[in-house]
Design an enzyme around this catalytic site. Sequence first.
Site, mmCIF file in Angstrom:
data_model
loop_
_atom_site.group_PDB
_atom_site.id
_atom_site.type_symbol
_atom_site.label_atom_id
_atom_site.label_comp_id
_atom_site.label_asym_id
_atom_site.label_seq_id
_atom_site.Cartn_x
_atom_site.Cartn_y
_atom_site.Cartn_z
ATOM 1 C CE LYS A 154 -3.886 2.022 2.638
ATOM 2 N NZ LYS A 154 -4.766 1.883 3.823
ATOM 3 C CB SER A 170 -8.128 3.791 3.147
ATOM 4 O OG SER A 170 -7.256 3.097 4.019
ATOM 5 C CB SER A 189 -8.449 0.957 5.949
ATOM 6 O OG SER A 189 -9.141 2.183 5.931
#
Lengths: 95, 487, 481
Positions: free
Chosen positions: B79, B154, B178
């Site tokens: 990420k 997210s 997330s």
Amino acid sequence: MSLDADAVKKIAYLARLKIDEADVPGYVNNLSNIIDLVEQMSAVDTEGVLPMSHPMDAVQRLREDKVTETNQREIFQAIAPKTEDGLYLVPQVIE
Amino acid sequence: MSDYHKKTIAELSALLQAGEVSSVELTQYFLDRIKSHDEKLNSFITVTDELALNAAKEADEKIKNGDAGPLTGVPIAHKDIFCTEGVRTSCGSKMLDNFISPYDATVVTKMKAAGVVMLGKTNMDEFAMGSSNETSYYGAVKNPWDTDTVPGGSSGGSASAVGARLAPAATGTDTGGSIRQPASMCGITGIKPTYGRVSRFGMIAFASSLDQAGPMAQSAEDCALLLNAMAGFDERDSTCIDKEVPDYTADLDKPLAGLRIGLPKEYFGEGLNAEVEKVIRGALGEYKKLGAELIDIELPNSGLSVPVYYVVAPAECSANLSRFDGVRYGYRCENPVDLMDLYTRSRGEGFGAEVKRRIMIGTYALSSGYYDAYYLKSQQLRHKISDDFKDAFEKVDVIMGPTAPDTAFKIGEKSDDPISMYLSDIYTIAVNLAGLPGMSVPAGFVNGMPVGLQITGNYFKESQLLNVAHQYQKNTDWHRAIPEDFS
Amino acid sequence: MSYDSNWEVVIGLEIHCQLATKSKIFSGSSTAYGAEPNTQANAVDLAMPGVLPVFNKEALRLAVKFGLAVDAEIGMRSVFDRKNYFYPDSPKAYQITQMDHPIVGVGHMDIELENGETKRIGITRAHLEEDAGKSMHGAYHGMTGIDLNRAGTPLIEIVSEPDMSSAKEAVAYMRKIHSLVRYIEISDGNMQEGSFRCDANVSVRPKGQKELGTRAELKNINSFRFVEKAINIEIERQIDVIEDGGKVVQETRLYDADKNETRSMRSKEEANDYRYFPDPDLLPVVIDEAYVEAIRKELPELPEQKKQRYIKEFDLSSYDADVITSSRELADYFETVNAKCGDAKLAANWVTGELAARLNKEEIEITDSKVDAEAYAGLLLRIKDNTISGKIAKDVFEAMWQGEGSADEVIESKGLKQITDSSAIEAMVDEVIANNTNQFEELKGGKDKMMGFFVGQVMKASGGKANPGQVNQIMRKRLDA
């Protein structure tokens, strides 16, 4: 509306965020809705409840007082917007 | 050509060790998949071809020399919230579009040490603030199961990439759901470990007391392998717990007979899509077959977790994001006339709308005159929410329910309505407030869209969670389903 | 002070004292002074994305040591908070400090007033915090340059009660704290380098008024002299404002030493809402009794204890004892001199007299004295055994200071040994009397003043070396003859 335009502008100023005048009503609306959501908290009595700022009941660990870092100025300043003579430059600060 | 993308990390690892495929081949295979498929998904912000192939070569050397671990040569994605030395680390924001990190996050360092190959950096909601991956400066990410819908957020880029098998696995972070919510929406398995289990150093902070990194993969077994490498003490993070890391694969095969599963009535009430509920009930039936006992429980204060979260997280983020000021790195506005102009325009132009909203909410909640009513109150309620779990774990071993109230929604559907967006995290947030470990496991489909089962455990019970998930996956195939366009 | 006695002044100080650690409070960067800009600012100090603070063990120990030295409550569970404000020298745009749960609670410090009385100044608290960087104004094409080497240096902020009622008291208190932190070795106290500086909260009120006047905060004053000047000028300003019918505004003011005036710092005042909250990157600092007791054992004899001991043990005056114990190094010097020469009064007189004057004149510290304690004791021994007079000793000291050798060497090489041979002195006395018969008659006639003249003449004839006591004695003998 729990927040008005002036309140939003004041908050934006405190947070150092430039908000276009045209966007203010949108923020007033959204932020007010969020505040209304948050206000649901007041329904619960929390008298005497200890605040919890951390998920774990742990205590601070201590670091030995040793210098472990070396000079990496060049690396750090390579990604800086504006530097000179090793200093970070900003518009004149008036005291 | 082999279907490497249909294989789990455990399977790929076996092939690598056996010399049936090299890391370079495998890495190239996934780089090619990204090249040919990611246009449809936008799941990557940066693809690091050259670095990946170099790392793969090194991994192949290690394998050849016999000093390889289970993850050596396995390609994954990170990420874009994790700092990666020499590689842009944008956090999905214009603010850091030009930020080439001078250092690695501890998670990245640990992965490197385990021989993992980084394919690139995945897209995400800006500064991890969002539940749909629509707030990214680099554009919305699409759900591989239906590219008109969101992947969740997210960690939407990681979920989408793994869902489409553009990477065998990816790292994610979870502040209010997330990892779990996008895992649920993209049909993959993800675990958010106990707060403090994984170092936060070099992971760009959203809300420091809630943020926790974890793996997102195809199976619980893969999550266990990855967590083995990610977890552990880090002296650079004061909140990282100095506690031995068990081998998370050790307990995977434990039978579940006698397992007590708690079902909070609050997670099955109003707001839950009936079809989603059906899927979850189906999964629970499976657990019953495996010998588990289902027990109704209550989490009386969980209904307040969204309001509490929207004070705690914005308050912390309002300070965490103050460092982005255009002085030392990152975005700086053109020709600032004075210092105030430098601050307000750099930040005003560098941050997107959702980030600004949250900074402002946090600023407001901490400002003089409001602190007690908002911030202090939220901390007290956080205590109550946390205590609910404590009480529950007196009676049960794990807690189950849906990860999200619904399947993935259409892109744009909620982007103008922050509140309805926030409510998609209604079942995941309380877990972060309490700091507990939580998982999402694929449990079926509703109208062709994946549904995730959330499993929450007691502190540091990751092994148990992974065991509980793995046993389910041994008896079901939901986690092996791949969207048609990417099969 | 020029203001009249109808006004009462109320002063509280916030002293920022840099703790003598090797590394920063939350990072492994060096705290050494004087490095090239930004060469001691690492990722944590620069507030790069994702970095985290880890608390320095030594900073904690030094802060607790301070607390014990001012007899304060120690915070067994202290908490770090974030104080939010945007400023280029504050890279995170928040300062990590302690708000509700400081490491040091209520304590006190006694000061000596000019009239000899002792006054107790309350210490409200002392908390741990990080220092900011430095801004260089003006240069760089009208831009300001930021050096973050100092950012993250550990400080304790020592907050006093508003217990001081004059600039002199404020300075006395500040000096006491300054001396203490050096005594207990928690800080080098170097004011030029900014290791010790203070903010002064100053207000005035008409005598007899109960409630406090509105205060102004004078920022960052880094010398004792400036503290006194800044406070006095601010007191005058506030009285003028009120007497002119105006109102004092609560604000931060900067002391300009060049112009000797204070002026408003509106830039720092804007939107003064610091939004404190507990820093979620740091956990509560919890210590136990055993930890505190171990530090208590490390405490040296404190200045006040030392002073009382000197008064009792050596029969020194309160004033001398106060001066000597004003710094640990000076006290150590005194004790060495005393041990060697065996005369505490003589040692005290000469340490607070000739030596102190010399140090003062050269503006150097006792540690930089060109005559060390051993050598100084050697000089005092020669006074004690009458080898030289006090007057000659001053010349010997001067020569020693110039590096001309030990007291004995100087006395020898310059032939300064006192003449104590009675017959030699008698001869000189007789010669002087013979040459000044008229004056001698006057002296005999009762003009006692002439005694000085004769002693002076004899001393002159001896080149200052005759023992003055003996000269006196022999003169008396001649008079009585």
